[in-house]
Enzyme design. Structure first.
Site, PDB file in Angstrom:
ATOM      1  N   ASP A 158      -3.307   2.886 -10.749  1.00 40.77           N
ATOM      2  CA  ASP A 158      -3.576   1.704 -11.581  1.00 40.77           C
ATOM      3  C   ASP A 158      -5.015   1.667 -12.115  1.00 40.77           C
ATOM      4  O   ASP A 158      -5.381   0.729 -12.823  1.00 40.77           O
ATOM      5  CB  ASP A 158      -3.281   0.417 -10.794  1.00 40.77           C
ATOM      6  CG  ASP A 158      -4.057   0.331  -9.495  1.00 40.77           C
ATOM      7  OD1 ASP A 158      -4.550   1.381  -9.020  1.00 40.77           O
ATOM      8  OD2 ASP A 158      -4.176  -0.776  -8.952  1.00 40.77           O
ATOM      9  N   GLU A 241     -12.135   5.896   2.720  1.00 37.26           N
ATOM     10  CA  GLU A 241     -13.035   6.840   2.033  1.00 37.26           C
ATOM     11  C   GLU A 241     -14.120   7.326   2.987  1.00 37.26           C
ATOM     12  O   GLU A 241     -14.377   8.532   3.101  1.00 37.26           O
ATOM     13  CB  GLU A 241     -13.711   6.160   0.828  1.00 37.26           C
ATOM     14  CG  GLU A 241     -12.753   5.592  -0.207  1.00 37.26           C
ATOM     15  CD  GLU A 241     -12.222   4.188   0.100  1.00 37.26           C
ATOM     16  OE1 GLU A 241     -12.491   3.671   1.225  1.00 37.26           O
ATOM     17  OE2 GLU A 241     -11.554   3.607  -0.774  1.00 37.26           O
TER      18      GLU A 241
HETATM   19  C1  UGA Z   1      -8.289  -0.238  -2.983  1.00 34.64           C
HETATM   20  C2  UGA Z   1      -8.844   1.173  -3.085  1.00 34.64           C
HETATM   21  O1  UGA Z   1      -9.309   1.422  -4.408  1.00 34.64           O
HETATM   22  C3  UGA Z   1      -7.726   2.129  -2.733  1.00 34.64           C
HETATM   23  O2  UGA Z   1      -8.116   3.457  -2.961  1.00 34.64           O
HETATM   24  C4  UGA Z   1      -7.330   1.869  -1.304  1.00 34.64           C
HETATM   25  O3  UGA Z   1      -6.264   2.727  -0.955  1.00 34.64           O
HETATM   26  C5  UGA Z   1      -6.841   0.445  -1.182  1.00 34.64           C
HETATM   27  O4  UGA Z   1      -7.848  -0.479  -1.681  1.00 34.64           O
HETATM   28  C6  UGA Z   1      -6.565   0.041   0.285  1.00 34.64           C
HETATM   29  O5  UGA Z   1      -6.795   0.756   1.199  1.00 34.64           O
HETATM   30  O6  UGA Z   1      -6.134  -1.081   0.483  1.00 34.64           O
HETATM   31  P1  UGA Z   1      -6.385  -1.488  -4.439  1.00 34.64           P
HETATM   32  O7  UGA Z   1      -6.462  -1.562  -5.914  1.00 34.64           O
HETATM   33  O8  UGA Z   1      -6.670  -2.708  -3.657  1.00 34.64           O
HETATM   34  O9  UGA Z   1      -7.275  -0.271  -3.953  1.00 34.64           O
HETATM   35  O10 UGA Z   1      -4.962  -0.927  -3.978  1.00 34.64           O
HETATM   36  P2  UGA Z   1      -3.696  -0.489  -4.812  1.00 34.64           P
HETATM   37  O11 UGA Z   1      -4.050  -0.083  -6.169  1.00 34.64           O
HETATM   38  O12 UGA Z   1      -2.657  -1.508  -4.621  1.00 34.64           O
HETATM   39  O13 UGA Z   1      -3.249   0.810  -3.982  1.00 34.64           O
HETATM   40  C7  UGA Z   1      -4.006   2.008  -3.974  1.00 34.64           C
HETATM   41  C8  UGA Z   1      -3.097   3.197  -4.264  1.00 34.64           C
HETATM   42  O14 UGA Z   1      -2.140   3.311  -3.219  1.00 34.64           O
HETATM   43  C9  UGA Z   1      -2.335   3.058  -5.582  1.00 34.64           C
HETATM   44  O15 UGA Z   1      -2.236   4.307  -6.207  1.00 34.64           O
HETATM   45  C10 UGA Z   1      -0.963   2.582  -5.122  1.00 34.64           C
HETATM   46  O16 UGA Z   1       0.092   2.961  -5.994  1.00 34.64           O
HETATM   47  C11 UGA Z   1      -0.825   3.211  -3.743  1.00 34.64           C
HETATM   48  N1  UGA Z   1      -0.029   2.394  -2.812  1.00 34.64           N
HETATM   49  C12 UGA Z   1      -0.279   1.070  -2.650  1.00 34.64           C
HETATM   50  C13 UGA Z   1       0.969   2.994  -2.082  1.00 34.64           C
HETATM   51  O17 UGA Z   1       1.211   4.200  -2.221  1.00 34.64           O
HETATM   52  N2  UGA Z   1       1.708   2.228  -1.222  1.00 34.64           N
HETATM   53  C14 UGA Z   1       1.503   0.893  -1.059  1.00 34.64           C
HETATM   54  O18 UGA Z   1       2.227   0.255  -0.259  1.00 34.64           O
HETATM   55  C15 UGA Z   1       0.478   0.309  -1.797  1.00 34.64           C
HETATM   56 MN    MN Z   2      -5.671  -0.394  -7.425  1.00 38.94          MN
END
Ligand code: UGA
Ligand code: MN
Length: 301
Positions: A158, A241
């Site tokens: 995203d 990270e």
């Molecule tokens: C932030 C950080 O930028 C992420 O790199 C980190 O993984 C995340 O917090 C976290 O640890 O909570 P954020 O924008 O809050 O990111 O999180 P998302 O964009 O919802 O998810 C990060 C990535 O993991 C996305 O590529 C999403 O598609 C993936 N994801 C999310 C999954 O594969 N499974 C899930 O249940 C949720």
């Molecule tokens: Mn995100």
């Protein structure tokens, strides 16, 4: 006699002019050919050089099923399609890979690996678990087994990426770092650079982290990954990270600041607004013989 001489001299001048014209044309053609050959030579040679010298980029993207997934993944895939020599490792947070993601990957025409991995049940009730950890780990496992040289970058599905960043990170020797826009209350997360060296991190969430960076804020050379076979992403939310970079046994002085010594933003932590969920109940009886049932069938999966 006079008429004959006149005709003869006209004929002679026509021949002379024709010959001159032919010579000039030949000369122009030769110049043109020379030019094209040089162009072609440069092009082919340059292309070969680039092909050989460009280390491959391996981009690991964790993704999961949600209403905004196709919008995010379409935007992201069409950004990556502009980057040469990039291998996209897409790892779904799921028990099995999905056809819609596979179709999207096929449409890109780029080299890809499509995997899946999800959080084991025993962790599911635990709070403070990072997102996308097990699927990113699956991507790392594939890399360790299949790739030997190149650069690794974790790219969430995203975020928004400037393609210039991918060219910059290709030269990563150990680990490169760069600012990420739209992060937390500062609206930015950036390495602090003095005299070309990284001396710390400007990030609203320090919390004892040695590397206060976002997942989108660093790239790692595969040699570093292979040198630490045990290195992995920890489970604890907000420490993914930091934990990963520590497990690679990196030090602050190993970090190479990119994006004009971290004075430019080339990746943003965008978040897609959560829309309503399409519900076929919104189709009225009168619309049953229109496009709407088919449209809903395609978006509900
Ligand atoms: C932030 C950080 O930028 C992420 O790199 C980190 O993984 C995340 O917090 C976290 O640890 O909570 P954020 O924008 O809050 O990111 O999180 P998302 O964009 O919802 O998810 C990060 C990535 O993991 C996305 O590529 C999403 O598609 C993936 N994801 C999310 C999954 O594969 N499974 C899930 O249940 C949720
Ligand atoms: Mn995100």
């Amino acid at each position: 006699m006079v008429r004959l001489t006149l005709t003869r001299s006209v004929l002679l001048s026509v021949i002379v002019m024709e010959t001159l014209y032919l010579m000039m044309s030949l000369q122009r053609l030769a110049t043109l050919e020379e030019h094209c050959a040089a162009d072609e030579g440069m092009h082919v040679e340059g292309h070969d050089i680039k092909k050989k010298a460009w280390p491959p980029l391996y981009v690991i993207t964790p993704t999961y099923r949600r209403n905004t997934q196709m919008a995010d993944m379409t935007r992201m895939s069409q950004t990556l399609m502009l980057v040469p020599n990039l291998h996209w490792i897409v790892v779904e947070d799921a028990e099995k890979t999905s056809q819609v993601v596979r179709d999207l990957l096929d449409r890109t025409g780029m080299p890809y690996t499509h995997l899946c991995a999800t959080m084991p049940d025993e962790y599911k009730d635990q709070k403070s678990m990072g997102k996308g950890v097990f699927n990113r780990r699956e991507g790392l496992k594939w890399l360790r087994e299949n790739a030997h040289e190149g650069v690794l970058y974790f790219a969430d599905d995203d975020n928004s990426y400037d393609i210039r960043l991918f060219e910059q990170m290709r030269t990563t020797k150990k680990a490169s770092v760069f600012p990420v826009g739209m992060i937390l209350s500062y609206g930015i997360s950036s390495p602090i650079v003095r005299n070309g060296r990284v001396i710390g991190f400007h990030d609203a969430f320090q919390a004892g982290r040695k590397f206060a960076v976002d997942m989108a804020g660093f790239a790692v050379n595969l040699r570093v990954l292979h040198a630490s076979p045990q290195a992995t992403i920890p489970l604890r939310l907000s420490y993914l990270e930091d934990g990963f970079l520590k497990s690679l046994r990196l030090e602050l002085e190993d970090l190479e600041p990119l994006a004009s010594e971290c004075t430019e933003v080339m990746v943003w932590h965008t978040k897609t607004h959560k829309p309503g969920t399409p519900n076929p109940e919104h189709i009225s009886h009168a619309d049953f013989d229109t496009n709407l049932p088919d449209l809903y069938r395609k978006i509900l999966r």
